[in-house]
Scaffold this active site. Structure first.
Site, PDB file in Angstrom:
ATOM      1  N   ILE A   1      49.174  48.146  37.303  1.00 37.99           N
ATOM      2  CA  ILE A   1      48.178  48.494  38.313  1.00 37.99           C
ATOM      3  C   ILE A   1      48.076  49.995  38.494  1.00 37.99           C
ATOM      4  O   ILE A   1      47.002  50.527  38.758  1.00 37.99           O
ATOM      5  CB  ILE A   1      48.519  47.807  39.654  1.00 37.99           C
ATOM      6  CG1 ILE A   1      48.368  46.289  39.522  1.00 37.99           C
ATOM      7  CG2 ILE A   1      47.620  48.319  40.785  1.00 37.99           C
ATOM      8  CD1 ILE A   1      48.751  45.530  40.772  1.00 37.99           C
ATOM      9  N   GLU A   2      49.179  50.710  38.338  1.00 40.69           N
ATOM     10  CA  GLU A   2      49.182  52.151  38.603  1.00 40.69           C
ATOM     11  C   GLU A   2      48.720  52.947  37.382  1.00 40.69           C
ATOM     12  O   GLU A   2      47.543  53.232  37.231  1.00 40.69           O
ATOM     13  CB  GLU A   2      50.572  52.575  39.091  1.00 40.69           C
ATOM     14  CG  GLU A   2      50.926  51.930  40.437  1.00 40.69           C
ATOM     15  CD  GLU A   2      52.267  52.360  40.962  1.00 40.69           C
ATOM     16  OE1 GLU A   2      52.517  53.581  41.023  1.00 40.69           O
ATOM     17  OE2 GLU A   2      53.085  51.481  41.321  1.00 40.69           O
ATOM     18  N   MET A   3      49.616  53.277  36.462  1.00 44.07           N
ATOM     19  CA  MET A   3      49.226  54.095  35.311  1.00 44.07           C
ATOM     20  C   MET A   3      48.954  53.259  34.069  1.00 44.07           C
ATOM     21  O   MET A   3      48.324  53.741  33.125  1.00 44.07           O
ATOM     22  CB  MET A   3      50.284  55.170  35.059  1.00 44.07           C
ATOM     23  CG  MET A   3      50.456  56.086  36.269  1.00 44.07           C
ATOM     24  SD  MET A   3      51.852  57.234  36.164  1.00 44.07           S
ATOM     25  CE  MET A   3      51.085  58.605  35.312  1.00 44.07           C
TER      26      MET A   3
END
Length: 348
Positions: A135-137
């Site tokens: 979800i983040e990077m």
């Protein structure tokens, strides 16, 4: 016989104590006084050097660590917003929205656990987590290493700092070294405790008394970072259809259901919104939550009780919390090593 019975009772009690989950010394009350921070602890296998910190700063601000080159560490931990994020929760690649608030990296080197659920035990371990979080990077560590090794400037810097090509260990150590330089300076509270009795307002002084007394804050928000470095259930989100189980996801212990790390309170006025889900917008909102005794659930921490604070007492407590903000570094992104074949000046 009476002596034997007493001995048996003592052995049973000792066994019960040994069965309890281990807690850090701060959680047991070793540092009840809220003192100024000690020197930053530095791991023996990751000594600080200027070159390593400079490399870590570049990696921290470089969006090329993400899959689509849009997200860097600084995206969610922005120097201009208290090295945190003023959104309730993080937004990663492709506009994906996470479920937890970003928190701040200010003074994070003092914390025994990283992330709200404490799944990382060091800044080095934490530094790699967002890179391969989908979800983040949304990147793989293997591909990040490949991309950075293809950038001549990074390859040269890694050789100078670590004596190796780019690797995950070096990425983690460089970012962690940089993050350990982001520390807060003396707050009005620190100056007040050092003898300057005019450093805090009268309201903040009254708030300090409430913090350590009727407000029942210091049992959890203790020590130099105003954190017992442990985990507690306030009931936040426990009434959701699918609640975030917090620490239990890491330990698999049902006693940790809904527990989250006690955040430090230094510079707390600069790092809104609050709690693990960013659900409380202001410090007054947080005080109101505690004043009503959290959110009732079967695993509510026994230290979370209705406080019955008056309107003035709540305002004084907020004034004290605001007095915990001191100066901290604010910086622009440094020049980044350009991709192979690009002109100098770097990717921003």
């Amino acid at each position: 016989m009476r002596s034997l019975a007493l001995l048996c009772l003592l052995l049973v009690a000792l066994g019960a104590l040994l069965a309890l989950p281990a807690e850090p010394a701060t959680a047991q009350g070793q540092f009840l006084a809220n003192t100024s921070p000690p020197p930053m602890p530095i791991p023996a296998d990751n000594p600080m050097t200027d070159a390593k910190v400079r490399l870590g700063a570049q990696l921290y601000f470089d969006p090329r660590l993400s899959a689509d080159h849009t997200i860097s560490c600084a995206t969610c931990h922005d120097p201009k917003t208290g090295w945190a994020n003023h959104n309730p929760t993080d937004t990663g690649i492709k506009g994906q929205v996470g479920g937890r608030n970003s928190g701040t990296i200010i003074d994070s080197g003092y914390m025994s656990f990283q992330f709200w659920d404490g799944r990382a035990l060091s800044l080095e371990e934490q530094a790699l987590g967002p890179i391969h979080n989908p979800i983040e990077m949304g990147e793989t560590l293997e591909n990040v290493v490949r991309k950075l090794n293809a950038i001549p400037g990074y390859k040269e810097e890694f050789q100078a700092v670590f004596g190796t090509d780019v690797n995950t260990d070096g990425i983690a150590k460089a970012i962690a070294a940089f993050e350990r330089t982001i520390v807060s300076g003396p707050s009005p509270y620190d100056k007040y405790m050092a003898g300057d009795k005019k450093a805090m307002s009268e309201a903040a002084i009254r708030g300090l008394e409430i913090f350590n007394g009727k407000g029942h804050c210091s049992p959890c928000h203790s020590g130099p970072m105003f954190s017992d470095q442990w985990f507690h259930n306030l009931g936040i989100g426990m009434d959701a259809a699918k609640p975030d189980i917090g620490r239990e996801e890491v330990t698999k212990d049902p006693r940790d259901h809904g527990k989250f790390k006690t955040p430090g309170l230094r510079n707390v006025a600069a790092t809104h919104p609050y709690l693990h889900d960013g659900s409380e917008k202001t410090l007054m909102d947080v005080v109101e939550l505690y004043n009503k005794g959290g959110v009732q659930n079967k695993n509510l921490d026994p230290m979370v009780l209705p406080l019955n604070l008056t309107k003035k007492e709540k305002a004084d407590l907020v004034a004290f919390l605001e007095a915990l903000t001191g100066p901290y570094p604010i910086m622009e992104a440094p020049p980044l090593p350009p991709d192979a074949g690009e002109s100098k000046g770097g990717t921003q």
